[in-house]
Design a protein around this motif. Structure first.
Motif, PDB file in Angstrom:
ATOM      1  N   THR A  93       0.602  -1.097   0.321  1.00 33.33           N
ATOM      2  CA  THR A  93       0.252  -0.045   0.485  1.00 33.33           C
ATOM      3  C   THR A  93       0.977   0.998  -0.053  1.00 33.33           C
ATOM      4  OG1 THR A  93      -0.147  -0.410   2.547  1.00 33.33           O
ATOM      5  CG2 THR A  93      -1.466  -0.779   0.699  1.00 33.33           C
ATOM      6  N   ARG A 150       2.835   2.027  -2.031  1.00 34.90           N
ATOM      7  CA  ARG A 150       2.141   3.348  -3.429  1.00 34.90           C
ATOM      8  C   ARG A 150       2.063   4.140  -3.340  1.00 34.90           C
ATOM      9  NH1 ARG A 150       7.771   2.098  -4.973  1.00 34.90           N
ATOM     10  NH2 ARG A 150       8.655  -0.060  -5.235  1.00 34.90           N
ATOM     11  N   LYS A 196      -0.669   7.239  -2.223  1.00 34.67           N
ATOM     12  CA  LYS A 196       0.003   8.411  -1.125  1.00 34.67           C
ATOM     13  C   LYS A 196      -0.990   9.221  -0.535  1.00 34.67           C
ATOM     14  CE  LYS A 196       4.051   8.255  -3.322  1.00 34.67           C
ATOM     15  NZ  LYS A 196       5.189   7.545  -1.985  1.00 34.67           N
ATOM     16  N   GLU A 217      15.066  10.840  -1.875  1.00 27.57           N
ATOM     17  CA  GLU A 217      15.109  10.665  -2.421  1.00 27.57           C
ATOM     18  C   GLU A 217      16.349  10.902  -4.015  1.00 27.57           C
ATOM     19  OE1 GLU A 217      12.078   6.783  -5.277  1.00 27.57           O
ATOM     20  OE2 GLU A 217      11.388   8.890  -4.415  1.00 27.57           O
ATOM     21  N   PHE A 243      10.969   4.793  -0.593  1.00 25.70           N
ATOM     22  CA  PHE A 243      10.051   3.633   0.103  1.00 25.70           C
ATOM     23  C   PHE A 243      10.984   2.394   1.300  1.00 25.70           C
ATOM     24  CE2 PHE A 243       9.253  -0.863  -0.982  1.00 25.70           C
ATOM     25  CZ  PHE A 243       7.159  -0.814  -1.288  1.00 25.70           C
ATOM     26  N   SER A 289       9.149   2.133   4.772  1.00 28.42           N
ATOM     27  CA  SER A 289       8.146   0.146   5.229  1.00 28.42           C
ATOM     28  C   SER A 289       9.347   0.238   6.633  1.00 28.42           C
ATOM     29  CB  SER A 289       9.172  -0.584   3.797  1.00 28.42           C
ATOM     30  OG  SER A 289       8.499  -0.150   2.406  1.00 28.42           O
TER      31      SER A 289
END
Length: 366
Positions: A125, A127, A129, A227, A234, A238
């Motif tokens: 999930t 991905r 936003k 990034e 990501f 996590s």
């Protein structure tokens, strides 16, 4: 021996300063207060209130890792709190018996199960936003409540699961009187929860002050820039979700140990758990960790004592019917207090105090 660099000298000076600040002594006093609660206030109502503040203050800190430090809004954090509570109930009551081995297994199962579920949810999930991610986690949390209610053969349904604590944590256990206080199983459970939550809180502090925690704050402030600097946002998000949810599950196990009862509404409820956690983090301040303690204290104290004001008013002012009617609707008073806190502390209590302190320090230096 090589001389210390300017950066190292700065960090050493900061460490020396932190032990001379008033906030350091305030934390020591707060720890001492919680240590002495069973002796200063032997009433079970006050001890239970202290436990609620300790548990929910630590739970809010675990949620603040996601929201305040990583910028992830999840409405499913309370679900992991409930997972930990149910894991403890399964091992101690439903499918096991009260023993120290099952106590350890309950905590271990809570951490492992929560870690796996949190990792799967984040992979599937993250991905999505902003508010869409929050809505997905809310749907998953509601699904967990439905499953816990409908699978009565496994979870006990709405009746829940009752169990007994082992050995020294049992209500029947007693070490006798000490300074006029009966040192029984509940007193020992109180101190076990207090020291366990302190360790968990220190672990979360270390997590947020580590290089990983700094990266998470960079992702919160500007994920695209983080990034571009080469950080795999990501993966870090996590890790943040998984760590925070494992902490919540362990805290849920401690909550179940204190209550010796678990049901869907009291441990998984979005309105009963998640809403309180959101209010606490807003009151205390996001991105502070310590704000969770302030928020939990405010919410739990008001929920405990505001309903009693009506009885006090009837005793002191028996003919003041309007006052009785107002105090009967104590949630209205709570709403007024909450609005006042938000007005005078727009970034939460701790966040606003830090901002004002930093502004005064900047003025003095200039």
């Amino acid at each position: 021996m090589a001389e210390a660099t300017p950066v190292q000298l700065f960090h050493m000076e900061e460490k020396r300063r932190q032990y001379r600040r008033g906030s350091f002594y305030l934390k020591i006093c707060l720890l001492a207060l919680f240590l002495l609660v069973p002796f200063l206030f032997p009433s079970f109502k006050i001890v239970d209130l202290a436990v609620q503040i300790i548990i929910f203050g630590t739970l809010v800190a675990s949620f603040d890792i996601l929201l305040g430090y990583t910028g992830i809004l999840s409405f499913g954090h309370g679900m992991f709190f409930g997972m930990g509570a149910y894991c403890m109930a399964f091992f101690m009551g439903k499918y096991g018996m009260p023993s120290y081995t099952n106590l350890v297994l309950g905590f271990a199962a809570a951490a492992v199960f929560a870690g796996i579920v949190a990792l799967l949810i984040s992979l599937l999930t993250l991905r999505v936003k902003a508010i869409f991610f929050a809505m997905i986690t809310l749907a998953i949390a509601e699904l967990a409540i439905v499953l816990a209610t409908k699978l009565s053969g496994l979870t006990g349904g709405e009746d829940g699961i009752s169990f007994m604590s082992p050995g020294i944590f049992s209500v029947a256990f007693s070490l006798g009187d000490f300074m006029g206080i009966d040192i029984n199983g509940k007193t020992i459970t109180y101190y076990f929860i207090f020291f366990s939550c302190t360790v968990l809180f220190l672990a979360m502090l270390r997590f947020t002050h580590s290089p990983l925690g700094r990266v998470l704050q960079a992702i919160r402030d500007n994920s695209q820039r983080a990034e571009a600097l080469g950080n795999r946002t990501f993966v870090y998000q996590s890790i943040s979700i998984t760590f925070g949810c494992i902490m919540a599950a362990l805290i849920g196990g401690l909550y179940a140990l204190w209550m010796e009862y678990v049901n869907p509404e009291s441990s998984l409820g979005v309105m009963t758990i998640m809403l309180d956690v959101l209010l606490m983090v807003i009151i205390g301040g996001m991105g502070t960790l310590y704000g969770g303690i302030i928020g939990a204290a405010f919410l739990k104290i008001t929920q405990t004592f505001l309903p009693d004001l009506q009885h006090l008013a009837k005793d002191l002012f028996p003919n003041a019917l309007l006052l009785h009617n107002i105090l009967e609707r104590w949630l209205l008073l709570f709403g007024v207090l909450f609005i006042l806190v938000v007005i005078f502390f727009p970034k939460g209590v701790i966040g606003s105090i830090r901002e004002r302190t930093a502004r005064k320090r900047s003025v003095r230096e200039n």
